[in-house]
Design an enzyme around this catalytic site. Structure first.
Site, mmCIF file in Angstrom:
data_model
loop_
_atom_site.group_PDB
_atom_site.id
_atom_site.type_symbol
_atom_site.label_atom_id
_atom_site.label_comp_id
_atom_site.label_asym_id
_atom_site.label_seq_id
_atom_site.Cartn_x
_atom_site.Cartn_y
_atom_site.Cartn_z
ATOM 1 N N GLN A 133 -11.990 25.874 70.129
ATOM 2 C CA GLN A 133 -11.775 24.987 71.347
ATOM 3 C C GLN A 133 -10.640 25.078 71.957
ATOM 4 O O GLN A 133 -10.224 24.628 73.064
ATOM 5 C CB GLN A 133 -12.537 23.466 71.246
ATOM 6 C CG GLN A 133 -11.687 22.927 70.221
ATOM 7 C CD GLN A 133 -12.228 21.540 69.944
ATOM 8 O OE1 GLN A 133 -13.268 21.422 69.152
ATOM 9 N NE2 GLN A 133 -11.555 20.487 70.165
ATOM 10 N N CYS B 232 -14.951 19.478 72.206
ATOM 11 C CA CYS B 232 -15.979 19.759 70.993
ATOM 12 C C CYS B 232 -17.461 19.464 71.679
ATOM 13 O O CYS B 232 -18.435 20.379 70.976
ATOM 14 C CB CYS B 232 -15.756 18.763 69.773
ATOM 15 S SG CYS B 232 -15.760 16.808 70.530
ATOM 16 N N HIS C 256 -15.690 13.015 67.326
ATOM 17 C CA HIS C 256 -15.835 14.612 67.220
ATOM 18 C C HIS C 256 -17.318 14.910 67.081
ATOM 19 O O HIS C 256 -18.127 14.326 66.445
ATOM 20 C CB HIS C 256 -15.064 15.022 66.039
ATOM 21 C CG HIS C 256 -14.968 16.650 66.075
ATOM 22 N ND1 HIS C 256 -14.619 17.185 67.067
ATOM 23 C CD2 HIS C 256 -14.986 17.337 65.112
ATOM 24 C CE1 HIS C 256 -14.409 18.622 66.752
ATOM 25 N NE2 HIS C 256 -14.699 18.628 65.645
#
Lengths: 229, 214
Positions: free
Chosen positions: B19, B25, B161
């Site tokens: 990323q 994410c 995340h």
């Protein structure tokens, strides 16, 4: 130049206000500790003791200091639980040609009584410290690990100051990784990764997604269990 | 659920992606899930575009973060996802230039999955890789092995995340989830993270979801 005479004889083991020779590094350590804090929220220096050793072109100061945190009423903001006011910290500072570099910082809350070595109480307060007896070549080892990191991840920095700052972040991150390792209940290994020269704040801001905490997004229906005919 | 499962060995998972310096994410977690769903329901493994979600999913915040559930909805509303090759990743938000003609995959719906990790494992084994969101505590310095931080340090309430569950199993009797991350192959175990399974470690069971493809 050899360490100042008063330091060698300065009762380096005795607690007390910083001696003139320790004042510079002690103030630098406090400045780095208070970095980013607003006025009125900064800790102040209490008692200091330390020793100095030649290291390359400069001197390596190993300081132990008590820091007094200002009273803090908002538990959500306080660095420490409200009832604890005093920190016991150890710092390693490299002084090269008048330039200070923080190599290591380790702090933890203690009781307000500051004890001396003889009854060993304070070492039990910072077990990680006592477990790691700070080998003399600690800084040399850290510099070599940092050099490997730069080579492995092809890292370059625009200025010498940036490189020095990143080294201090790297060393501090190695301490953090060591603590995470000590507290992990699985088989994971923590250590040097490509993110090891980022502060926690940088890592969180750049790579993570704090938005996920704020909400849960659009509501979805619950999936049927897989064994549902 | 079978005792162990790994969609990587069954062709349902694309290579680990990166990323870059962007909080995207959520987009990688969703494309990973849709890639798996399209493969298992339509038989073709395609690498799908995260950049399309960054640019065109107006409900989310591109590099500032986003939610898988919003992203599924955006894919439905847009009419599908283009491939990585057709709409390649930049790592920052641009103007949306999605074209429906180029969309190679579509989804019909999306669902929230059970927070029971056994049921979740059963769903994964039968239906495909699962998008989840976890607390990333310790991942900055993770190198390898099965991570199991102390619960207070890795609170399930501080999710930050999004990643993809691609399998599960046991290593020396320690149950784990095999998790595809999006930080490149030079992080963790060739880009993968292994997290303790069965204890709700780091909130792994709190935001599990999947797209559905007819």
């Amino acid at each position: 130049a050899p360490a100042p005479a008063e330091l060698r004889g300065a009762g380096a083991q005795a607690w007390g206000p910083p001696s003139p020779a320790l004042l510079g590094p002690a103030r630098f350590a406090l400045e780095m500790y208070n970095r980013g804090r607003a006025a009125g929220t900064r800790a102040v220096l209490g008692a200091v003791r330390g020793r100095v050793r030649r290291a390359g072109r400069g001197s390596l100061y190993s300081l132990e200091a008590t820091l007094e945190e200002p009273p803090c009423n908002d538990p959500m903001v306080c660095q420490l639980p409200v009832s604890k006011k005093t920190l016991l910290c150890s710092f390693e500072i490299l002084d090269e040609l008048g330039k200070h570099m923080l190599l290591r910082r380790d702090c933890g809350p203690v009781d307000t009584k500051v004890t001396d070595d003889r009854n060993e109480t304070w070492t039990s307060v910072l077990p990680l410290l006592s477990k790691d007896p700070l080998p003399q070549d600690f800084s040399v080892k850290m510099a070599s690990v940092f050099k490997n990191f730069l080579i492995t991840y092809n890292r370059t920095y625009a200025t010498k100051e940036e490189a020095q700052w990143r080294l201090s972040v790297f060393v501090s991150n190695m301490m953090r990784a060591q603590k995470i390792q000590a507290l992990d209940q699985g088989t994971a290994r923590y250590g040097v990764t490509k993110f090891s020269d980022l502060t926690e704040e940088e890592f969180r801001t750049i790579y993570l997604n704090p938005y996920l905490r704020e909400d849960s997004g659009k509501k979805m229906r619950l999936a049927k269990p897989v064994n549902d005919p | 659920a079978p005792p162990t499962w790994d969609w990587r060995s069954k062709g349902a998972v694309t290579n680990v992606k990166n990323q870059g310096m962007c909080g995207s994410c959520w987009a990688f977690s969703v494309t990973g899930n849709v890639e798996g769903q399209w493969y298992l329901n339509r038989g073709t493994l395609l690498s799908l575009s995260e950049q399309e979600l960054l640019d065109c999913d107006k409900m989310d915040k591109a590099c500032m973060g986003g939610f898988p559930s919003n992203a599924y909805s955006a894919i439905k509303n847009l009419g599908g996802l283009e491939t990585e090759d057709d709409y390649s990743y930049r790592g920052y938000m641009q103007a949306c230039n999605f074209s429906a003609e180029k969309a190679k995959v579509y989804i019909n719906d999306s669902v929230e999955l059970s927070q029971n990790e056994e049921k979740l494992a059963a769903w994964l084994a039968k239906k495909g890789p699962v998008s989840v969101a976890i607390n990333a505590f310790g991942m900055q310095f993770y190198r390898h092995g099965i991570s199991r931080p102390l619960r207070p340090l890795c609170s399930p309430w501080l999710i930050d995340h999004a990643v993809l569950l691609v399998g599960y199993g046991n290593r020396s009797d320690i149950p784990f989830w095999a998790i595809k991350n999006s930080w490149g192959t030079d992080w963790g175990e060739e880009g993968y993270y292994y997290l303790h399974r069965g204890s709700g470690a780091c909130g792994v069971n709190t935001m599990a979801s999947s797209a559905l493809v007819d």
